[in-house]
Design an enzyme around this catalytic site. Sequence first.
Site, PDB file in Angstrom:
ATOM      1  N   CYS A 307       0.953  -9.664   0.687  1.00  0.00           N
ATOM      2  CA  CYS A 307       1.916  -9.649   1.791  1.00  0.00           C
ATOM      3  C   CYS A 307       1.759  -8.393   2.625  1.00  0.00           C
ATOM      4  CB  CYS A 307       3.348  -9.614   1.273  1.00  0.00           C
ATOM      5  SG  CYS A 307       3.745 -10.898   0.136  1.00  0.00           S
ATOM      6  N   GLY A 341       7.166 -12.474  -6.493  1.00  0.00           N
ATOM      7  CA  GLY A 341       6.168 -11.554  -5.935  1.00  0.00           C
ATOM      8  C   GLY A 341       6.226 -10.147  -6.507  1.00  0.00           C
ATOM      9  N   GLY A 342       5.077  -9.485  -6.458  1.00  0.00           N
ATOM     10  CA  GLY A 342       5.017  -8.069  -6.828  1.00  0.00           C
ATOM     11  C   GLY A 342       4.786  -7.791  -8.300  1.00  0.00           C
ATOM     12  N   GLY A 363       1.818 -15.059  -8.083  1.00  0.00           N
ATOM     13  CA  GLY A 363       0.663 -15.510  -7.300  1.00  0.00           C
ATOM     14  C   GLY A 363      -0.615 -14.843  -7.777  1.00  0.00           C
ATOM     15  N   GLU A 472       3.275  10.020 -16.074  1.00  0.00           N
ATOM     16  CA  GLU A 472       3.173   9.945 -17.541  1.00  0.00           C
ATOM     17  C   GLU A 472       3.189   8.483 -18.003  1.00  0.00           C
ATOM     18  OE1 GLU A 472       5.824  12.473 -20.362  1.00  0.00           O
ATOM     19  OE2 GLU A 472       6.768  10.497 -20.213  1.00  0.00           O
TER      20      GLU A 472
HETATM   21  P1  XMP Z   1       2.181 -11.952  -5.949  1.00  0.00           P
HETATM   22  O1  XMP Z   1       2.486 -10.481  -5.890  1.00  0.00           O
HETATM   23  O2  XMP Z   1       2.498 -12.541  -7.281  1.00  0.00           O
HETATM   24  O3  XMP Z   1       3.185 -12.611  -4.884  1.00  0.00           O
HETATM   25  O4  XMP Z   1       0.805 -12.246  -5.493  1.00  0.00           O
HETATM   26  C1  XMP Z   1       3.243 -13.990  -4.637  1.00  0.00           C
HETATM   27  C2  XMP Z   1       4.267 -14.248  -3.562  1.00  0.00           C
HETATM   28  O5  XMP Z   1       3.893 -13.647  -2.327  1.00  0.00           O
HETATM   29  C3  XMP Z   1       4.581 -14.304  -1.251  1.00  0.00           C
HETATM   30  N1  XMP Z   1       3.600 -14.560  -0.191  1.00  0.00           N
HETATM   31  C4  XMP Z   1       3.559 -13.905   0.995  1.00  0.00           C
HETATM   32  N2  XMP Z   1       4.362 -12.960   1.503  1.00  0.00           N
HETATM   33  N3  XMP Z   1       2.990 -12.860   3.429  1.00  0.00           N
HETATM   34  C5  XMP Z   1       4.086 -12.438   2.745  1.00  0.00           C
HETATM   35  O6  XMP Z   1       4.810 -11.564   3.241  1.00  0.00           O
HETATM   36  C6  XMP Z   1       2.132 -13.819   2.977  1.00  0.00           C
HETATM   37  O7  XMP Z   1       1.141 -14.153   3.619  1.00  0.00           O
HETATM   38  C7  XMP Z   1       2.443 -14.376   1.679  1.00  0.00           C
HETATM   39  N4  XMP Z   1       1.851 -15.326   0.944  1.00  0.00           N
HETATM   40  C8  XMP Z   1       2.582 -15.417  -0.205  1.00  0.00           C
HETATM   41  C9  XMP Z   1       5.146 -15.575  -1.822  1.00  0.00           C
HETATM   42  O8  XMP Z   1       6.529 -15.390  -1.948  1.00  0.00           O
HETATM   43  C10 XMP Z   1       4.433 -15.687  -3.165  1.00  0.00           C
HETATM   44  O9  XMP Z   1       5.131 -16.439  -4.113  1.00  0.00           O
END
Ligand code: XMP
Length: 480
Positions: A307, A341-342, A363, A472
């Site tokens: 993102c 996410g995150g 993701g 740490e």
């Molecule tokens: P992770 O960190 O697990 O996050 O890869 C997956 C989540 O990221 C969101 N997502 C996006 N958010 N721009 C954004 O701001 C994007 O292009 C995008 N694509 C995915 C989404 O909520 C996903 O589940």
Amino acid sequence: MDIKNLKVGLSYNDVLLVPRRSRVESRKAVHTESMLAQGINLKIPLISANMDTVTEANMAIAIAREGGLGIIHRFMGVASEVAEVRKVKRAEAYIIDRPYSIGKDATISEAREIMQSHGVSGLLVTDRTNKLLGILSDRDIRFIGNEEEPVSKAMTPRTRLITASPGIAMDRALKIMDSNRLEKLPIVDKGNVVKGLITSKDLYRRMHSDKYAKDKKGRLLVGASIGIKGDYIERAEALADAEADILVLDVAHGHTDGVIKAIREVKKSLPGMKLMAGNVATAEGFEDLAAAGADCVKVGIGPGAACTTRRVTGAGMPQLTAILDCSEAARKLKISLIADGGIKNSGDITKSLAAGASAIMIGSLFAGTDESPGYFIRRDGAKFKAYRGMASFGANISRKKMDKIEIDPQEVFDIVPEGVESSVPYIGSMKEVVYQLIGGVRSGMSYCGASDLEELRRNAKFIMLTESAAKESYEKLKQY
Ligand code: XMP
């Protein structure tokens, strides 16, 4: 603007969970079951993201077999998304489509060989047109002296067989097999042509696949994604028809009138359908989507690995603070919170659950597995898989291409991406990845003295880290 009361926003790396006295004897004694919505229960609180480099049927099948849930992405035509859902629903078929068979004139010794080489305990006896003539089981030939006798002498003939019709439901098959003490139930059509076979062993395995996330009929759970514009109601209805267990209505900024209206519309068209909606980052947002009819709400604005929303727009909310804020609303309303996410490691999952999430959407950590739809990339001898944000330039172009062959150059100019197109290291099977993640979560829960997610939420105490405490905690020697 009230600048005196500016809030501090925390992300996962800013805190640790304080170790507490624990009664938990081992991490195996820790329970990770979680309820997403009425009737949607997960064995592990993990959801694979509805992204085109993360979740299609293969991923959804793999994660449901581990006890979690996959959400099929929506960046394809309605018929294709429906087909992906159907593949998941058919995955745990308890009917063997093409059972091993033998002709009636073959010898006992030939039958024995086929059974041994395929590791099966019986064969259907059929004619050239695949019509059922009988069944030969290993018990029928255990004590036979003459190995050259024809199969027809030892088989149970068709007249003494109980059969079922194609499309028989699992509970009905179970009833027939149980009341007649059957090991095998052949499926034949009206013309007596073999269409499949149900064995008591497969049925038993299916009924005792305790680890799987299953629906009421014993099939794997699956979710499917919809948007808020265009054909979204038609898509929702088609996915409901394919028996998706939950729909996910999400856009980047979910706390909008458009999303609220769309939730109401979907719930009006499909009142019984479970709906996850998002994404929000505040308690207000959570409450508004819940009030509109969402059964669970997805939290996360900008924490995802691909993102760039925060950089591009200046808006967003550090993910741990977003979860903590929304979790009060979730508790009050008894609506599940999905942290989206995150996540960079299993510790982040534990922190997220401790902060109040009922499940975590992932993701990038899943994109490098065998089961993701992303293509392979080789770089400097190492293997990677493609991973891209759904608001990236490439994903925007793909979406436009879904509707038309040629894209107007102005439309390309108009794109302002909020995500990147990237890749992640190839990491093998989902089974191994999930085992490591959940192993870490279980261990983390036992550090918090929690034997289930509810206890984790009650017991959890976060401590904020200074810069040196963070060093740490996270700066360690490199793994060879
Ligand atoms: P992770 O960190 O697990 O996050 O890869 C997956 C989540 O990221 C969101 N997502 C996006 N958010 N721009 C954004 O701001 C994007 O292009 C995008 N694509 C995915 C989404 O909520 C996903 O589940």
